[in-house]
Enzyme design. Structure first.
Site, PDB file in Angstrom:
ATOM      1  N   LYS A  67       3.324  -4.791   1.321  1.00 15.65           N
ATOM      2  CA  LYS A  67       3.471  -5.097   2.751  1.00 15.65           C
ATOM      3  C   LYS A  67       2.202  -5.759   3.298  1.00 15.65           C
ATOM      4  CE  LYS A  67       4.534  -0.771   3.698  1.00 15.65           C
ATOM      5  NZ  LYS A  67       4.684  -0.223   2.339  1.00 15.65           N
ATOM      6  N   THR A  68       1.048  -5.173   2.987  1.00 10.38           N
ATOM      7  CA  THR A  68      -0.216  -5.759   3.441  1.00 10.38           C
ATOM      8  C   THR A  68      -0.488  -7.088   2.748  1.00 10.38           C
ATOM      9  OG1 THR A  68      -1.101  -3.545   3.882  1.00 10.38           O
ATOM     10  CG2 THR A  68      -2.694  -5.346   3.712  1.00 10.38           C
ATOM     11  N   ASP A 112      -0.616  -2.113  10.691  1.00 12.19           N
ATOM     12  CA  ASP A 112      -0.166  -1.240   9.607  1.00 12.19           C
ATOM     13  C   ASP A 112       0.270   0.107  10.192  1.00 12.19           C
ATOM     14  OD1 ASP A 112       0.405  -0.494   7.036  1.00 12.19           O
ATOM     15  OD2 ASP A 112      -1.665  -0.146   6.427  1.00 12.19           O
ATOM     16  N   THR A 161       6.255   2.672   6.449  1.00 17.12           N
ATOM     17  CA  THR A 161       6.927   3.393   5.372  1.00 17.12           C
ATOM     18  C   THR A 161       8.132   4.153   5.913  1.00 17.12           C
ATOM     19  OG1 THR A 161       5.430   5.276   5.704  1.00 17.12           O
ATOM     20  CG2 THR A 161       4.823   3.671   4.012  1.00 17.12           C
ATOM     21  N   ARG A 220       0.186  -1.273  -6.408  1.00 16.53           N
ATOM     22  CA  ARG A 220      -1.067  -0.603  -6.056  1.00 16.53           C
ATOM     23  C   ARG A 220      -1.448   0.418  -7.111  1.00 16.53           C
ATOM     24  NH1 ARG A 220      -1.077   2.095  -0.361  1.00 16.53           N
ATOM     25  NH2 ARG A 220      -1.047  -0.102   0.247  1.00 16.53           N
TER      26      ARG A 220
END
Length: 347
Positions: A67-68, A112, A161, A220
């Site tokens: 997402k980031t 975020d 999320t 990640r």
């Protein structure tokens, strides 16, 4: 390339620095999530041709899926600036003002954990998203007056999320809503290979696959495993990551062949040994394991649910046969259901 003007809220950590160093810079460099990337490429091309800001975008999905990454890649594609903050850092509307007033034409504001933004801040940003203006109240009581301030046209990108925790009006203001899925083993192996090259670390194809299989379908996690394996290879060997070195490094980190780490196993052990395999609620599990319930539901459970180690029932979490197998235990024998028919001497 983007003139990246990043305003952060709160201290970062070493893992975030590692992730940032390995992130792709353009959409064509993004590995995985190809359907999402293709739709974003069309949106970017349209934005440039129409000379309009990119529509507001909401990314949702479990942590670590990109997402980031997408939020930092899009300003590079648009050749504009980026500002970053997070929902918990925006306690009141005044906390959002510096970001909104510093926006440039067509720039990107990334929030975020946007689901953790208070409702009062959410309502304050509505006119900014729709009409590119904000209403500021000066004074109190009878002497209060409202000033309307015009903003530069911008793009808001939110990451969450838990999209279900966003209010309906907030979700409706995003032009695009993209859900990110877990990655395949081959995609993660490619990511491991590419990022090892960025780190000037030799890695074999089999080692990349070994890392990928133990990375829970999450880039990640793959990057974290890669950094640890790289350190292990440099300290214990000649710096090259082979399949044998990768296995030894991950075994030492208590990551098993299925990608389960010590927290995953602790979760499953608690569910099976203490609660008899369930059903039990996430709050009870969190209190017993001494982890936040958000950590369980956002970071641990998505992979366990996807890989069918556990399931959710109306009464709580239930261990599946694969969970017993992972811990070397035998699943309980199902109790026979009572027969509706009563036996008779005449049958």
């Amino acid at each position: 390339m983007a003139r990246e003007k990043v305003i952060t809220s709160g201290p970062g950590d070493e893992q975030k620095k590692h992730d940032a160093a390995l992130r792709p810079k353009l959409l064509k460099e993004v590995i995985g999530q190809r359907k999402v990337a293709e739709r974003l490429e069309i949106a970017v091309r349209a934005s440039k041709k129409l000379n309009e800001p990119l529509g507001h975008i909401l990314f949702d999905g479990p942590p670590g899926l990109g997402k980031t990454t997408f939020a930092t890649v899009l300003p590079n594609e648009l050749g504009t600036s980026l500002q970053m903050t997070s929902g918990p850092a925006l306690a009141k509307p005044a906390d959002l003002l510096p970001f909104l007033t510093n926006l440039e034409e067509g720039s990107v504001l990334f929030i975020d954990e946007i689901h953790r933004m208070p409702r009062v801040v959410e309502e304050f940003i509505y006119p900014a998203m729709e009409d590119f203006r904000i209403d500021i109240v000066l004074g109190e009581g009878m002497s209060a007056r409202t000033i309307s301030m015009t903003l530069k046209r911008f793009t808001l990108i939110g990451a969450t999320t838990r999209s279900g925790m966003l209010s309906g009006p907030m979700r409706d203001r995003f032009k695009m809503h993209e859900h990110l899925e877990f990655y395949s083993v081959d995609e993660l192996a490619t990511i491991a290979t590419v990022n090892a090259a960025k780190l000037n670390t030799p890695i074999t194809s089999q080692a990349s696959l070994e890392l990928a299989r133990r990375s829970r379908g999450t880039p990640r996690v793959a990057n974290s495993r890669l950094h640890w394996t790289r350190s292990f290879a440099a300290a214990q060997h000649d710096g090259t990551i082979t399949e044998e070195v990768a296995r030894a490094a991950l075994d030492m980190a208590e990551v098993d062949r299925d990608g389960l780490d010590k927290n995953d196993r602790k979760y499953l052990e608690t569910l099976i040994d203490l609660y008899g395999g369930g059903p039990t609620g996430v709050e009870a599990l969190a209190a017993t394991i001494n982890l936040a319930s958000d950590t369980l539901s956002d970071e641990i459970e998505p992979y366990l649910l996807r890989e069918q180690y556990i399931t959710r029932s109306p009464r709580g979490r239930v261990a599946m046969p694969r969970a017993y197998s992972a811990l070397g235990k035998l699943p309980p024998v199902p109790k026979p259901k009572p027969d509706d028919k009563q036996g008779s001497l005449f049958e």
